[in-house]
Design a protein around this motif. Structure first.
Motif, PDB file in Angstrom:
ATOM      1  N   ALA A   1     -46.792  34.954 -37.009  1.00 15.32           N
ATOM      2  CA  ALA A   1     -46.366  35.267 -36.004  1.00 15.32           C
ATOM      3  C   ALA A   1     -45.708  33.199 -36.018  1.00 15.32           C
ATOM      4  CB  ALA A   1     -46.498  34.822 -34.200  1.00 15.32           C
ATOM      5  N   ALA A   2     -44.739  32.956 -35.383  1.00 17.29           N
ATOM      6  CA  ALA A   2     -44.011  32.198 -35.942  1.00 17.29           C
ATOM      7  C   ALA A   2     -43.273  31.759 -35.002  1.00 17.29           C
ATOM      8  CB  ALA A   2     -44.187  31.579 -37.037  1.00 17.29           C
ATOM      9  N   PHE A   3     -43.034  30.652 -33.694  1.00 18.02           N
ATOM     10  CA  PHE A   3     -42.001  30.113 -33.435  1.00 18.02           C
ATOM     11  C   PHE A   3     -40.432  29.404 -34.299  1.00 18.02           C
ATOM     12  CE2 PHE A   3     -44.043  31.264 -29.681  1.00 18.02           C
ATOM     13  CZ  PHE A   3     -43.387  32.347 -28.750  1.00 18.02           C
ATOM     14  N   ASN A   4     -39.127  29.393 -33.832  1.00 23.23           N
ATOM     15  CA  ASN A   4     -38.308  28.631 -34.689  1.00 23.23           C
ATOM     16  C   ASN A   4     -38.268  27.440 -34.393  1.00 23.23           C
ATOM     17  OD1 ASN A   4     -37.131  29.385 -32.873  1.00 23.23           O
ATOM     18  ND2 ASN A   4     -35.159  29.311 -34.026  1.00 23.23           N
ATOM     19  N   ARG A   5     -37.595  26.371 -35.028  1.00 24.87           N
ATOM     20  CA  ARG A   5     -38.428  25.790 -34.100  1.00 24.87           C
ATOM     21  C   ARG A   5     -37.795  25.033 -32.581  1.00 24.87           C
ATOM     22  NH1 ARG A   5     -34.221  20.017 -35.973  1.00 24.87           N
ATOM     23  NH2 ARG A   5     -35.274  18.586 -34.487  1.00 24.87           N
ATOM     24  N   ARG A   6     -36.343  25.894 -32.485  1.00 25.68           N
ATOM     25  CA  ARG A   6     -36.059  25.661 -30.809  1.00 25.68           C
ATOM     26  C   ARG A   6     -37.098  26.935 -29.957  1.00 25.68           C
ATOM     27  NH1 ARG A   6     -32.807  21.467 -31.126  1.00 25.68           N
ATOM     28  NH2 ARG A   6     -30.988  21.583 -32.468  1.00 25.68           N
ATOM     29  N   GLY A   7     -38.117  27.254 -30.701  1.00 25.26           N
ATOM     30  CA  GLY A   7     -38.188  28.279 -29.356  1.00 25.26           C
ATOM     31  C   GLY A   7     -37.938  29.147 -29.353  1.00 25.26           C
ATOM     32  N   TYR A   8     -36.505  29.702 -29.761  1.00 26.64           N
ATOM     33  CA  TYR A   8     -35.544  31.486 -29.165  1.00 26.64           C
ATOM     34  C   TYR A   8     -35.828  32.316 -29.908  1.00 26.64           C
ATOM     35  CZ  TYR A   8     -32.453  27.287 -26.664  1.00 26.64           C
ATOM     36  OH  TYR A   8     -32.675  26.145 -25.200  1.00 26.64           O
ATOM     37  N   VAL A   9     -36.046  32.268 -31.101  1.00 33.36           N
ATOM     38  CA  VAL A   9     -36.685  33.452 -31.877  1.00 33.36           C
ATOM     39  C   VAL A   9     -38.085  33.548 -32.532  1.00 33.36           C
ATOM     40  CG1 VAL A   9     -35.858  34.583 -33.990  1.00 33.36           C
ATOM     41  CG2 VAL A   9     -33.998  33.080 -32.289  1.00 33.36           C
ATOM     42  N   LEU A  10     -38.396  34.582 -32.397  1.00 34.60           N
ATOM     43  CA  LEU A  10     -39.825  34.514 -33.050  1.00 34.60           C
ATOM     44  C   LEU A  10     -39.900  35.682 -34.007  1.00 34.60           C
ATOM     45  CD1 LEU A  10     -42.587  34.230 -32.239  1.00 34.60           C
ATOM     46  CD2 LEU A  10     -42.873  36.276 -31.280  1.00 34.60           C
ATOM     47  N   ALA A  11     -40.854  34.949 -35.284  1.00 37.60           N
ATOM     48  CA  ALA A  11     -40.762  35.696 -36.758  1.00 37.60           C
ATOM     49  C   ALA A  11     -42.771  36.159 -36.684  1.00 37.60           C
ATOM     50  CB  ALA A  11     -40.353  34.979 -37.903  1.00 37.60           C
ATOM     51  N   VAL A  12     -42.615  37.548 -36.831  1.00 35.99           N
ATOM     52  CA  VAL A  12     -43.916  38.587 -36.627  1.00 35.99           C
ATOM     53  C   VAL A  12     -44.116  39.086 -37.972  1.00 35.99           C
ATOM     54  CG1 VAL A  12     -45.334  39.793 -35.531  1.00 35.99           C
ATOM     55  CG2 VAL A  12     -44.030  38.058 -33.720  1.00 35.99           C
TER      56      VAL A  12
ATOM     57  N   VAL B   1     -47.798  29.476 -46.814  1.00 40.55           N
ATOM     58  CA  VAL B   1     -46.791  29.362 -46.925  1.00 40.55           C
ATOM     59  C   VAL B   1     -46.348  28.040 -45.681  1.00 40.55           C
ATOM     60  CG1 VAL B   1     -45.600  31.127 -46.633  1.00 40.55           C
ATOM     61  CG2 VAL B   1     -44.603  29.107 -47.934  1.00 40.55           C
ATOM     62  N   GLN B   2     -46.009  27.145 -45.970  1.00 39.70           N
ATOM     63  CA  GLN B   2     -45.564  26.327 -45.046  1.00 39.70           C
ATOM     64  C   GLN B   2     -44.311  25.362 -45.205  1.00 39.70           C
ATOM     65  OE1 GLN B   2     -47.705  23.498 -43.057  1.00 39.70           O
ATOM     66  NE2 GLN B   2     -46.467  23.421 -41.294  1.00 39.70           N
ATOM     67  N   PHE B   3     -42.900  25.037 -44.882  1.00 41.58           N
ATOM     68  CA  PHE B   3     -41.811  24.106 -45.667  1.00 41.58           C
ATOM     69  C   PHE B   3     -42.562  23.021 -44.907  1.00 41.58           C
ATOM     70  CE2 PHE B   3     -39.508  27.963 -45.128  1.00 41.58           C
ATOM     71  CZ  PHE B   3     -38.240  28.027 -46.556  1.00 41.58           C
ATOM     72  N   ALA B   4     -42.007  22.161 -45.735  1.00 42.15           N
ATOM     73  CA  ALA B   4     -42.016  20.279 -45.241  1.00 42.15           C
ATOM     74  C   ALA B   4     -41.346  20.298 -44.251  1.00 42.15           C
ATOM     75  CB  ALA B   4     -41.559  19.241 -46.262  1.00 42.15           C
ATOM     76  N   PRO B   5     -42.130  19.349 -43.072  1.00 46.53           N
ATOM     77  CA  PRO B   5     -41.145  19.165 -42.098  1.00 46.53           C
ATOM     78  C   PRO B   5     -39.250  18.616 -41.679  1.00 46.53           C
ATOM     79  CG  PRO B   5     -43.350  18.101 -41.419  1.00 46.53           C
ATOM     80  CD  PRO B   5     -43.139  18.479 -43.122  1.00 46.53           C
ATOM     81  N   ARG B   6     -39.385  18.056 -42.709  1.00 42.58           N
ATOM     82  CA  ARG B   6     -37.805  17.856 -43.050  1.00 42.58           C
ATOM     83  C   ARG B   6     -37.683  17.813 -44.181  1.00 42.58           C
ATOM     84  NH1 ARG B   6     -38.091  14.308 -38.520  1.00 42.58           N
ATOM     85  NH2 ARG B   6     -39.705  12.970 -37.673  1.00 42.58           N
TER      86      ARG B   6
ATOM     87  N   SER C   1     -37.547  27.475 -41.495  1.00 41.58           N
ATOM     88  CA  SER C   1     -36.915  26.252 -41.866  1.00 41.58           C
ATOM     89  C   SER C   1     -36.712  25.045 -41.158  1.00 41.58           C
ATOM     90  CB  SER C   1     -36.080  26.271 -43.164  1.00 41.58           C
ATOM     91  OG  SER C   1     -34.482  26.899 -42.648  1.00 41.58           O
ATOM     92  N   ARG C   2     -36.243  24.037 -41.351  1.00 41.65           N
ATOM     93  CA  ARG C   2     -36.182  22.907 -40.660  1.00 41.65           C
ATOM     94  C   ARG C   2     -34.615  23.701 -39.422  1.00 41.65           C
ATOM     95  NH1 ARG C   2     -37.165  17.554 -38.341  1.00 41.65           N
ATOM     96  NH2 ARG C   2     -35.105  16.618 -37.135  1.00 41.65           N
ATOM     97  N   ASN C   3     -33.614  23.885 -39.901  1.00 41.71           N
ATOM     98  CA  ASN C   3     -32.797  24.511 -39.804  1.00 41.71           C
ATOM     99  C   ASN C   3     -32.714  25.556 -39.054  1.00 41.71           C
ATOM    100  OD1 ASN C   3     -32.328  25.501 -41.520  1.00 41.71           O
ATOM    101  ND2 ASN C   3     -30.750  24.895 -42.581  1.00 41.71           N
ATOM    102  N   GLY C   4     -34.133  26.647 -38.942  1.00 37.63           N
ATOM    103  CA  GLY C   4     -33.871  27.798 -38.783  1.00 37.63           C
ATOM    104  C   GLY C   4     -33.423  29.030 -39.563  1.00 37.63           C
ATOM    105  N   LYS C   5     -32.898  28.276 -40.397  1.00 37.99           N
ATOM    106  CA  LYS C   5     -32.157  29.867 -41.734  1.00 37.99           C
ATOM    107  C   LYS C   5     -32.788  30.344 -42.071  1.00 37.99           C
ATOM    108  CE  LYS C   5     -27.359  27.219 -40.835  1.00 37.99           C
ATOM    109  NZ  LYS C   5     -26.484  26.207 -41.211  1.00 37.99           N
TER     110      LYS C   5
END
Length: 163
Positions: free
Chosen positions: A30-41, A113-118, A75-79
């Motif tokens: 599981a992973a939250f998006n950057r703002r914490g409003y959406v959770l991907a499982v 797998v992980q996106f780069a932070p910036r 991704s950083r922008n959550g898209k």
């Protein structure tokens, strides 16, 4: 010590569950998006559930892989959402359209797998029994207007790497 200060909530777990995964699968990552409003499982059957935390509902289900989902990264922008699986694929999904915009197939299962932070165009990919990869991708357009992907892969020696 004052036990009331140590145990402010009275119990270590919630009394009721708001949402549960369907009984046909189990959550594997599981992973939250950057703002914490959406959770991907990610699940053991290859699906990815996108949960809206505010409404406490499943907003979307993506049939992402043919096997166990091993990692998720927003991704950083959550898209965009990057997923990996034991089916040897890494996919980058457009979360709004549920479309896989790019995918790679490897010779062994992908653990991480992980996106780069910036930078949403850089991914770190960790495979079983093989070197880690740092992948940079970009979309290009030729004279006829056809879009294609340009990918640069850097093979990293076997070592522990994280962003």
């Amino acid at each position: 010590m004052n036990l009331e200060l140590l145990n402010q909530f009275g119990q270590p777990f919630p009394e009721d569950f708001d949402i549960e995964l369907p009984q046909v699968c189990h959550a594997t990552v599981a992973a939250f998006n950057r703002r914490g409003y959406v959770l991907a499982v990610g699940s053991n059957d290859g699906r990815v559930f996108i949960w809206d935390i505010m409404t406490r509902t499943i907003a979307k289900v993506i049939s992402a892989h043919g096997s166990i989902v091993t990692a998720l990264s927003w991704s950083r922008n959550g898209k965009l959402l990057a997923t990996s699986s034991t089916d040897c694929y890494v996919c980058i999904w457009d979360v709004i359209t549920s479309e896989c915009i790019i995918q790679w197939h490897f010779t062994s299962a992908v653990l991480f797998v992980q996106f780069a932070p910036r930078d949403d165009t850089i991914l770190l990919i960790r495979r079983i029994k093989e070197s880690s990869l740092l992948v940079r991708y970009a979309r290009t357009k030729d004279k006829t207007g056809t879009r294609s992907w340009f990918v640069v892969i850097v093979i990293l020696p076997n070592m522990v790497i994280c962003f």
